[in-house]
Design a protein around this motif. Structure first.
Motif, short mmCIF file in Angstrom:
data_model
loop_
_atom_site.label_atom_id
_atom_site.label_comp_id
_atom_site.label_asym_id
_atom_site.label_seq_id
_atom_site.Cartn_x
_atom_site.Cartn_y
_atom_site.Cartn_z
N LEU A 77 0.82 -1.20 0.00
CA LEU A 77 0.00 0.00 0.00
C LEU A 77 0.86 1.26 0.00
O LEU A 77 0.56 2.23 -0.70
CB LEU A 77 -0.92 -0.01 1.22
CG LEU A 77 -2.08 -1.01 1.19
CD1 LEU A 77 -2.77 -1.05 2.55
CD2 LEU A 77 -3.07 -0.66 0.10
N LEU A 78 1.93 1.24 0.77
CA LEU A 78 2.84 2.39 0.80
C LEU A 78 3.52 2.59 -0.55
O LEU A 78 3.93 3.71 -0.89
CB LEU A 78 3.88 2.21 1.90
CG LEU A 78 3.36 2.32 3.34
CD1 LEU A 78 4.46 1.96 4.34
CD2 LEU A 78 2.83 3.73 3.62
N ALA A 79 3.66 1.50 -1.32
CA ALA A 79 4.25 1.60 -2.65
C ALA A 79 3.23 2.06 -3.69
O ALA A 79 3.57 2.18 -4.88
CB ALA A 79 4.84 0.25 -3.06
N GLY A 80 1.98 2.31 -3.25
CA GLY A 80 0.98 2.84 -4.15
C GLY A 80 0.13 1.82 -4.87
O GLY A 80 -0.61 2.16 -5.80
N ARG A 81 0.19 0.55 -4.45
CA ARG A 81 -0.58 -0.49 -5.11
C ARG A 81 -1.96 -0.65 -4.46
O ARG A 81 -2.16 -0.26 -3.30
CB ARG A 81 0.18 -1.83 -5.07
CG ARG A 81 1.51 -1.78 -5.83
CD ARG A 81 2.21 -3.13 -5.78
NE ARG A 81 1.50 -4.14 -6.53
CZ ARG A 81 1.63 -4.36 -7.84
NH1 ARG A 81 2.45 -3.59 -8.57
NH2 ARG A 81 0.97 -5.31 -8.44
N VAL A 82 -2.88 -1.23 -5.20
CA VAL A 82 -4.20 -1.59 -4.68
C VAL A 82 -4.13 -3.06 -4.26
O VAL A 82 -3.73 -3.92 -5.06
CB VAL A 82 -5.30 -1.39 -5.74
CG1 VAL A 82 -6.68 -1.66 -5.14
CG2 VAL A 82 -5.23 0.01 -6.33
N VAL A 83 -4.50 -3.34 -3.01
CA VAL A 83 -4.21 -4.65 -2.42
C VAL A 83 -5.50 -5.28 -1.89
O VAL A 83 -6.35 -4.61 -1.30
CB VAL A 83 -3.20 -4.51 -1.27
CG1 VAL A 83 -2.77 -5.89 -0.76
CG2 VAL A 83 -1.97 -3.71 -1.72
#
Length: 263
Positions: A77-83
């Motif tokens: 999430l911190l890397a900007g992905r949708v999880v």
């Protein structure tokens, strides 16, 4: 657990009950002293202790698994992905027909032979896709509106060597993970396994130290392959709720900026 829930139940005298009685975890009560004159089966004091200990160990293993999955989710999430976590996705595994497998094993496969087969025989020789329900621990995509840039990734969490080896023995399970994503990773605490023990197509993350503040290290990147998500997967993602950070980093930055603004 069924015996514990009932308290005293009528025995069915199957193999499981035989093992429980032989181990001293359950005991048969005679018809003369049993409930309403019937022979019953109940847990002994040793059985209650073993059941409680098994539940304690299961809770500890589950909590460790969930904690590491939550840590990996936060990093993504911190890397900007949708999880997403705990998805159930219909995935296709690799299958091979018996005739094709036997011919290839003997080195006798003739690519021109298919033109000599009747249409019914040729259709029967084509292996049918094998479907299964895959439950990836952590599934993520890039936060983008361009389908070709989604880069779906699966992270499988393993907190014990036994759990990891059990997973590696199921080729169909690994195939279903790879069918769903461009890259697939195994994530486990350092010392559980070496990177060389994991199939080369899979990437490896290891955790050094405690789950809360330990260091995640990428030992080996996964082999990348193009992957477009099928409609069924899209539908499952639309129905599921993606994970969220406890605090939005952007909101925290806005809050700190407003606190320091004196104008």
């Amino acid at each position: 657990m069924k015996i514990w829930a009932v308290g005293a139940c009528w025995p069915v005298r199957d193999g499981v009950e035989l093992d429980l009685v032989a181990a001293g975890w359950a005991a048969l009560t005679s018809a003369h002293t049993g409930h309403e004159g019937h022979e019953t089966l109940r847990l002994t004091e040793l059985g209650v202790h073993c059941l409680a200990e098994a539940r304690r160990l299961n809770r500890r293993a589950l909590s460790a698994h969930d904690a590491l999955a939550a840590r990996m989710t936060r990093e993504l999430l911190l890397a900007g992905r949708v999880v997403w976590r705990e998805l159930s996705l219909r995935a296709q595994g690799q299958g091979q027909g018996e005739g094709e497998a036997g011919a290839e094993a003997q080195g006798q496969h003739d690519p021109d032979a298919e033109f000599l087969l009747a249409p019914q025989t040729l259709a029967a020789a084509v292996p049918k896709p094998q479907w299964r329900v895959a439950r990836p621990d952590v599934f993520s995509v890039r936060n983008t509106s361009v389908e070709d840039y989604l880069h779906p990734v699966v992270h499988e969490i393993k907190v014990s060597r036994a759990d990891l080896l059990s997973d590696l023995r199921h080729a169909a399970k690994r195939d279903s993970y790879q069918w769903l994503c461009s890259e697939c990773y195994y994530v486990f605490p350092v010392g559980v396994a070496e990177a060389a023990e994991i199939p080369e197509a899979f990437g490896v993350w290891v955790l050094h130290g405690a789950v809360e503040d330990g260091r995640l290290e990428l030992l080996r990147p996964a082999r990348h392959k193009p992957c477009k998500l099928p409609f069924a997967v899209w539908l499952a993602l639309a129905k599921a709720t993606p994970a969220r950070l406890d605090e939005d980093p952007a909101q925290r930055q806005l809050a700190s900026s407003s606190e320091g603004d004196t104008t």
